[in-house]
Design a protein around this motif. Structure first.
Motif, PDB file in Angstrom:
ATOM      1  N   SER A 154      37.718  48.732  56.279  1.00  0.00           N
ATOM      2  CA  SER A 154      37.279  49.070  57.638  1.00  0.00           C
ATOM      3  C   SER A 154      38.480  49.456  58.504  1.00  0.00           C
ATOM      4  N   GLU A 155      39.623  48.825  58.269  1.00  0.00           N
ATOM      5  CA  GLU A 155      40.846  49.196  58.998  1.00  0.00           C
ATOM      6  C   GLU A 155      41.231  50.659  58.703  1.00  0.00           C
ATOM      7  N   THR A 215      26.695  55.020  47.528  1.00  0.00           N
ATOM      8  CA  THR A 215      27.555  53.933  47.979  1.00  0.00           C
ATOM      9  C   THR A 215      28.063  54.245  49.382  1.00  0.00           C
ATOM     10  N   THR A 216      28.115  53.247  50.235  1.00  0.00           N
ATOM     11  CA  THR A 216      28.544  53.480  51.619  1.00  0.00           C
ATOM     12  C   THR A 216      30.009  53.917  51.672  1.00  0.00           C
ATOM     13  N   ALA A 217      30.364  54.482  52.811  1.00  0.00           N
ATOM     14  CA  ALA A 217      31.765  54.878  53.037  1.00  0.00           C
ATOM     15  C   ALA A 217      32.678  53.671  52.847  1.00  0.00           C
ATOM     16  N   LEU A 218      32.267  52.515  53.385  1.00  0.00           N
ATOM     17  CA  LEU A 218      33.088  51.304  53.262  1.00  0.00           C
ATOM     18  C   LEU A 218      33.321  50.945  51.796  1.00  0.00           C
ATOM     19  N   ASP A 219      32.256  50.952  50.990  1.00  0.00           N
ATOM     20  CA  ASP A 219      32.396  50.566  49.583  1.00  0.00           C
ATOM     21  C   ASP A 219      33.155  51.616  48.772  1.00  0.00           C
ATOM     22  N   ASN A 220      33.021  52.896  49.137  1.00  0.00           N
ATOM     23  CA  ASN A 220      33.808  53.938  48.464  1.00  0.00           C
ATOM     24  C   ASN A 220      35.303  53.703  48.693  1.00  0.00           C
ATOM     25  N   VAL A 221      35.655  53.386  49.927  1.00  0.00           N
ATOM     26  CA  VAL A 221      37.068  53.171  50.252  1.00  0.00           C
ATOM     27  C   VAL A 221      37.591  51.875  49.605  1.00  0.00           C
ATOM     28  N   ALA A 222      36.715  50.870  49.498  1.00  0.00           N
ATOM     29  CA  ALA A 222      37.136  49.575  48.942  1.00  0.00           C
ATOM     30  C   ALA A 222      37.323  49.613  47.423  1.00  0.00           C
ATOM     31  N   LEU A 223      36.776  50.643  46.779  1.00  0.00           N
ATOM     32  CA  LEU A 223      36.748  50.679  45.304  1.00  0.00           C
ATOM     33  C   LEU A 223      38.108  50.435  44.635  1.00  0.00           C
ATOM     34  N   PRO A 224      39.190  51.120  45.030  1.00  0.00           N
ATOM     35  CA  PRO A 224      40.464  50.894  44.332  1.00  0.00           C
ATOM     36  C   PRO A 224      40.951  49.441  44.412  1.00  0.00           C
ATOM     37  N   MET A 225      40.524  48.731  45.457  1.00  0.00           N
ATOM     38  CA  MET A 225      40.981  47.342  45.613  1.00  0.00           C
ATOM     39  C   MET A 225      40.258  46.393  44.671  1.00  0.00           C
ATOM     40  N   ILE A 226      39.082  46.819  44.161  1.00  0.00           N
ATOM     41  CA  ILE A 226      38.397  46.010  43.139  1.00  0.00           C
ATOM     42  C   ILE A 226      39.286  45.948  41.903  1.00  0.00           C
ATOM     43  N   TYR A 227      39.811  47.134  41.504  1.00  0.00           N
ATOM     44  CA  TYR A 227      40.694  47.188  40.326  1.00  0.00           C
ATOM     45  C   TYR A 227      41.979  46.415  40.572  1.00  0.00           C
ATOM     46  N   ALA A 228      42.379  46.326  41.840  1.00  0.00           N
ATOM     47  CA  ALA A 228      43.610  45.598  42.171  1.00  0.00           C
ATOM     48  C   ALA A 228      43.359  44.086  42.264  1.00  0.00           C
ATOM     49  N   GLY A 229      42.078  43.682  42.143  1.00  0.00           N
ATOM     50  CA  GLY A 229      41.754  42.252  42.074  1.00  0.00           C
ATOM     51  C   GLY A 229      41.678  41.544  43.418  1.00  0.00           C
TER      52      GLY A 229
END
Length: 229
Positions: free
Chosen positions: A127-128, A102-116
Motif C-alpha cells: 500500500s505504501e 487479483t487486486t492491485a494490492l495483491d499484484n504488488v505484494a506478490l514478489p514479497m511472498i517469494y521473499a518470505g
C-alpha cells in the motif's frame, strides 16, 4: 566495494538454429553505475532484447562474465538466478504482466511472498508503494477495472516493492497512448530521482531522451554510448 551495479565483460550469446549457430551478442563490455539512468536502443535484430534478458537474469551468456552488485551471475543455477531476480531486479513489461483476477494490492505484494514476508508486512509495503505511484484509491481494483496507465503504475509498484538494485523496463510505454506515456515516464524520472538505477529498452527517441545515458546496439555490439547529461 565497486560503485558499479552492473559489470559485463566480453559477453557472447549464441543460439542454435537447426545445424547453424547464430551469434547474437558478440563480445560486449559494459559498466553501469549505481543510480544511473540508461536507455538501450537498436533496430530489430540488434541484440537488445537478448542483452536485456541477460541483464535481467532470465538467460545466461554463452561466454563472458556478468557481475550484478558484485555477484557473478553468469555461472549461477536456475534456482539461484530466480532468487537474484526476485531480490535484485524489478521488471516492468510492455504488456504489464499482471494477474487478472487479483487486486492491485495483491499484484504488488506478490514478489514479497517469494521473499518470505508476513501478510501484514506485505500489505503495508504494497500500500505504501501504490500510494507512491499515485494509486492510493485503486488498491482494491482488479486490472480489468483499471486504465492502461493505471495498470502500468501497478506494474511499476510491483517492480519497486522489494527495493531492487535495478529497475529493468522493456518498452514501458509501448501499449500506452502518448499522454499516458508521458505520465509513466514522469514516474520513471521520479523513481530515478529517488536514487534507483533505471534501465529502459525502447525504440522511441523521445522515451530515450529521459535517460541520462543512451547505449545503441547494432549487430550484437555496442555502436555508441553517449551521455545526455
Amino acid at each position: 566495494m565497486s560503485e558499479n551495479v552492473i559489470e559485463v565483460r566480453n559477453i557472447v550469446r549464441n543460439f542454435k538454429l537447426g545445424q547453424e549457430e547464430v551469434k547474437v551478442l558478440k563480445g560486449i563490455d559494459l559498466d553501469i553505475k549505481k543510480g544511473d539512468y540508461v536507455a538501450f536502443m537498436g533496430p530489430s535484430g540488434s541484440g537488445k532484447s537478448t542483452f536485456m534478458n541477460l541483464l535481467g537474469c532470465l538467460d545466461t551468456p554463452t561466454s563472458g562474465s556478468y557481475h550484478l552488485n558484485g555477484t557473478d551471475v553468469s555461472s549461477l543455477s536456475d534456482d539461484q538466478l530466480a532468487d537474484i531476480r526476485n531480490r535484485e531486479i524489478g521488471f516492468v513489461f510492455q504488456t504489464f504482466n499482471l494477474l487478472p483476477r487479483t487486486t492491485a494490492l495483491d499484484n504488488v505484494a506478490l514478489p514479497m511472498i517469494y521473499a518470505g514476508m508476513s501478510k501484514k508486512a506485505r500489505n503495508a509495503r504494497a500500500s505504501e508503494v501504490l500510494t507512491s505511484v499515485g494509486l492510493a484509491d485503486r488498491m482494491d481494483h482488479q486490472p480489468n477495472q483499471l486504465s492502461g496507465g493505471q495498470r502500468q503504475r501497478v506494474a511499476v509498484g510491483r517492480a519497486l516493492v522489494n527495493n531492487p538494485s535495478i529497475i529493468l523496463a522493456d518498452e514501458p510505454t509501448g501499449n500506452l497512448d502518448s499522454k499516458t506515456g508521458v505520465e509513466i515516464m514522469a514516474l520513471f524520472d521520479q523513481i530515478h530521482a529517488d536514487g534507483n538505477t533505471v534501465i529502459l529498452v525502447t525504440h522511441e527517441e523521445d522515451i530515450a531522451e529521459h535517460a541520462h545515458r543512451v547505449i545503441r546496439l547494432r549487430d550484437g555490439v555496442i555502436e555508441s554510448d553517449t551521455r545526455n547529461r
